[in-house]
Design an enzyme around this catalytic site. Structure first.
Site: not given
Ligand code: GLA
Length: 736
Positions: A476, A546
């Site tokens: 990420d 997301d």
């Molecule tokens: C980001 C990612 C999510 C999740 C969060 C965790 O927003 O896109 O899918 O993994 O971080 O903090």
């Protein structure tokens, strides 16, 4: 004898396969003049159209030819010099301190396949040939090698450029673009993908305006504001008709793709590293490698273009060891438990995952030392001693003993101020002297220009991966660059930071993925904030957004599908009402939207998993049974309107064709509409399988399905989904 590239004695270059041609020539003055990129023409003695020396009511000439106005001459790699006054591909402050440089042809060579692009991700060669053309400006002691790769199977031209400083003094690169494509004057439209967090990949289409239209990023990653992709098309081109030309960059940092419609209406597409906030000090004897730009051409509309991208990305970009491998269905802990993950919860989720038939359990954020919210701990990549007292390896081994694969979330490029890493190495962050660095999601970015930082990250990740317990990593990246500077670079090189960071990141990814080729990496950056071909060269799949609510995700996947195949996209069934937009949705609709991504799964807590166990089991069974078809299937956008979307995915052998129809808002008394499946075998028969309600008559010929269409009203009546908003219908056509 070269099959794909030919060069005439008078230096006309013809690259192409049976479907496309890319042509250019060396002019009498030594310039590289562009002739054509489009449908196949092949090699000819002469061409009916091309650059002309015509009288123009404009200033300037070139090389003593009175009417030779370079601003009206299609070129391969222009500089801003003499009568060329459009945006250049290369703009260099030479040793004399001026920016007047003129590149002329020096030599060329043809090599099989495709040379490596030093330090940068690039498409693989496969059945291809590469033409390398060297240009030089002897006065500026500047040399450029342009690289063009043409493929037998793919209608793609891959371009890049390497700039050499042959002089004794340092010169300064201002623009070092990867590619320039000059199209003749005409009415064109352009299409690009824009958005923001949780609403990435919106399609914007507009006529190519006069002036310059630019999509770019200056925030250190390719960004969710604009994806590094643009299509230019014949006015009125549709999904299936008209020619379309697509450009995409294999780069994950600051980029720019611009379209310039100049005074003579010709159109220049320029693609490469964003020249804004960029300079590169090129020392004597050194070279600078530009990222790869890819150009595709189709005469079959947007769908034709997408089919070319999809095939090319699967075959030449995705890591080879994963490109044909069905992706495991997974349970991700994020929307299930957020930061409240611990050994007991994880093992409970693992049991439920087994009951549901899922194949991989992923612990998302929250597992490492002190990480109870997003205010701290990034950088301290050790298991939290309270949540996971036995450590990650022990949990991973228990999870795997249940027959699941095991995955873990990392955000390696970041550090929280509240972390042991930051306390030990405050100098390891990106920033500029005497200014407070801005936080993003409470965190700072590590400086990947630094070898010590990259080595630290390699070792931390390696310490987890070397246990052999980790099958999957979600990589990420949750903020953009602000105060862009590096403590290891001198003042005159500060504006190299953003690109040097990318070189550091790519080298780190290369080290890790080469050492652990069988670990499945999923690319994520707050969803689709760095969803690009550069990252996908290392990682087989990515998390495009997301937004897990299905109506929101329809738009995301639909837009992304212009460039990206289902094989690189992940999706999961999230909670309802949605945590992103509060909308309730049926599990049916969530399942059906997610179906069209190769990596499918669930992110629900233990209670929701129990409540919906039966439906989830059926959904997972469908996902598992079709995973191989989706990873190498052919995806098509049959319909995309305000209120309805219809997608088709055909297995590679065409034996199974999956159709998902999505109706967003309910309305009374709707017209009776049809949807027309594509690319079926006209003479074959297909059995329509609707698990919700087997219809009375269910065998149809391919021709009937394609020409008469499927009746969507009939669809609704046979739909098992309860009425109301947000409905989906999913059927399979099995070839008999
Ligand atoms: C980001 C990612 C999510 C999740 C969060 C965790 O927003 O896109 O899918 O993994 O971080 O903090």
């Amino acid at each position: 004898m070269s099959e794909l590239i030919s060069v005439s004695k008078d230096l006309r270059f013809a690259l192409g396969n049976e479907r496309i041609s890319y042509l250019f020539q060396v002019s009498a003055e030594g310039l590289l003049e562009h002739l054509h990129f489009g449908g196949a023409i092949g090699v000819a003695d002469d061409y009916p159209a091309g650059p002309q020396r015509v009288a123009r009511g404009a200033v300037s000439e070139f090389a003593g030819v009175k009417n030779y106005n370079l601003s009206d001459t299609p070129q391969e790699y222009p500089t801003f010099a003499r009568s060329e006054q459009r945006h250049p591909a290369l703009h260099v402050v030479n040793a004399a301190g001026n920016t007047t440089n003129t590149l002329r042809y020096l030599s060329h060579t043809i090599v099989p396949q495709k040379p490596e692009l030093k330090g940068l991700p690039a498409a693989r060669g496969g059945h291809s040939e590469t033409l390398l053309v060297t240009l030089s400006d002897q006065l500026s002691e500047l040399r450029v090698v342009l690289s063009y790769t043409v493929y037998q199977q793919h209608d793609v031209i891959a371009r890049s450029a390497e700039v050499f400083n042959d002089g004794d003094a340092t010169i300064s690169l201002q623009h070092a673009l990867s590619s320039c494509l000059d199209l003749p004057a005409d009415d064109y439209e352009l299409l690009h993908l824009r958005g923001s967090w949780a609403r990435e990949f919106n399609v914007e289409r507009l006529p190519v305006p006069g002036g310059r239209f630019v999509i770019d990023s200056a925030c250190g990653l390719s960004s969710n504001h604009h994806n590094p992709f643009m299509a230019i098309m014949q006015r009125g081109a549709s999904e299936t008709h008209g020619w379309v030309m697509g450009t995409a960059l294999m780069y994950s940092g600051n980029f720019s793709i611009s379209v310039e419609r100049g005074e003579f209406d010709s159109v220049r597409i320029s693609a490469g590293i964003n020249p804004f906030n960029f300079t590169w000090q090129l020392s004597a004897g050194e070279s600078f490698v530009c990222p790869e730009a890819l150009h595709v051409f189709s005469e079959q509309g947007l769908e034709g273009m997408s089919q070319i991208w999809h095939g090319f990305i699967r075959e030449q970009i995705s890591p080879t060891q994963f490109k044909d491998v069905a992706r495991p269905s997974y349970l991700n802990s994020w929307e299930a438990n957020y930061f409240e993950v611990d050994e007991q919860r994880v093992l409970e989720l693992a049991d439920q995952a087994v009951d549901l038939g899922l194949e991989l359990l992923v612990i998302d954020d929250g597992w490492f030392q002190g990480r109870n919210d997003d205010s701290g701990s990034l950088g301290d990549w050790v298991a939290d001693s309270e949540k996971f007292p036995r450590g990650i390896d022990a949990v991973a081994s228990d999870v795997k003993a249940k027959g699941l694969k095991f995955g873990l979330w990392f955000e390696p490029e970041m550090v929280s101020q509240n972390s042991d890493l930051y306390r030990a190495h405050p100098e390891w962050v990106l920033g500029v002297p005497d200014r407070q660095p801005s936080l993003g999601r409470n965190q700072l970015m590590l400086d990947l220009c630094r070898a010590d930082v990259c080595d630290y990250l390699y070792q931390r990740l390696d310490s987890f991966l070397s246990s052999g317990q980790i099958d999957y990593i979600k990589w990420d990246m949750n903020r953009s660059m602000t105060e862009i500077g590096s403590a290891v670079l001198p003042a005159e090189r500060q504006r190299e930071t953003a690109h040097r960071y990318m070189l550091g990141l790519y080298a780190l990814l290369d080290r890790l993925t080469s050492k652990y080729p069988n670990v499945l990496f999923e690319n994520c950056a707050s969803g689709g904030n760095r969803f690009d071909l550069g990252m996908l060269r290392f990682m087989a799949q990515g998390w495009p957004s997301d937004m897990s609510e299905p109506v929101g995700r329809l738009a995301v996947i639909n837009g992304a599908s212009h460039l990206f195949p289902p094989s690189v996209m992940a999706s999961y069934i999230g909670p309802t009402p949605s945590h992103q937009n509060g909308r309730p949705s049926s599990l049916h609709m969530r399942r059906d939207v997610g179906f069209f991504c190769a990596a499918r799964g669930v992110s629900l807590n233990a209670v929701d998993l129990r409540c919906d166990a039966e439906q989830l089991q059926a959904a997972v069974a469908l996902y598992n049974a079709t995973a191989a078809d989706v990873v190498h299937g052919h995806f098509r956008r049959l319909l995309y309107r305000d209120n309805e979307v219809c997608w088709q995915l055909s297995s590679r052998d065409g034996e199974r064709v999956y159709i998902g129809y999505f109706q967003i808002l309910a309305a009374p008394n709707l017209p009776q509409k049809r949807v027309y499946p594509r690319a079926l075998v006209a003479t074959a028969n297909y059995r329509l399988v609707d698990s919700g309600a087997p219809s009375r008559k269910s065998i149809f010929s391919g021709a009937a399905l394609m020409k008469m269409g499927l009746d969507l009203r009939q669809v609704e009546q046979s739909n098992s989904t309860p009425g109301g908003d947000f409905r989906s219908w999913f059927v399979t056509l099995n070839r008999l």
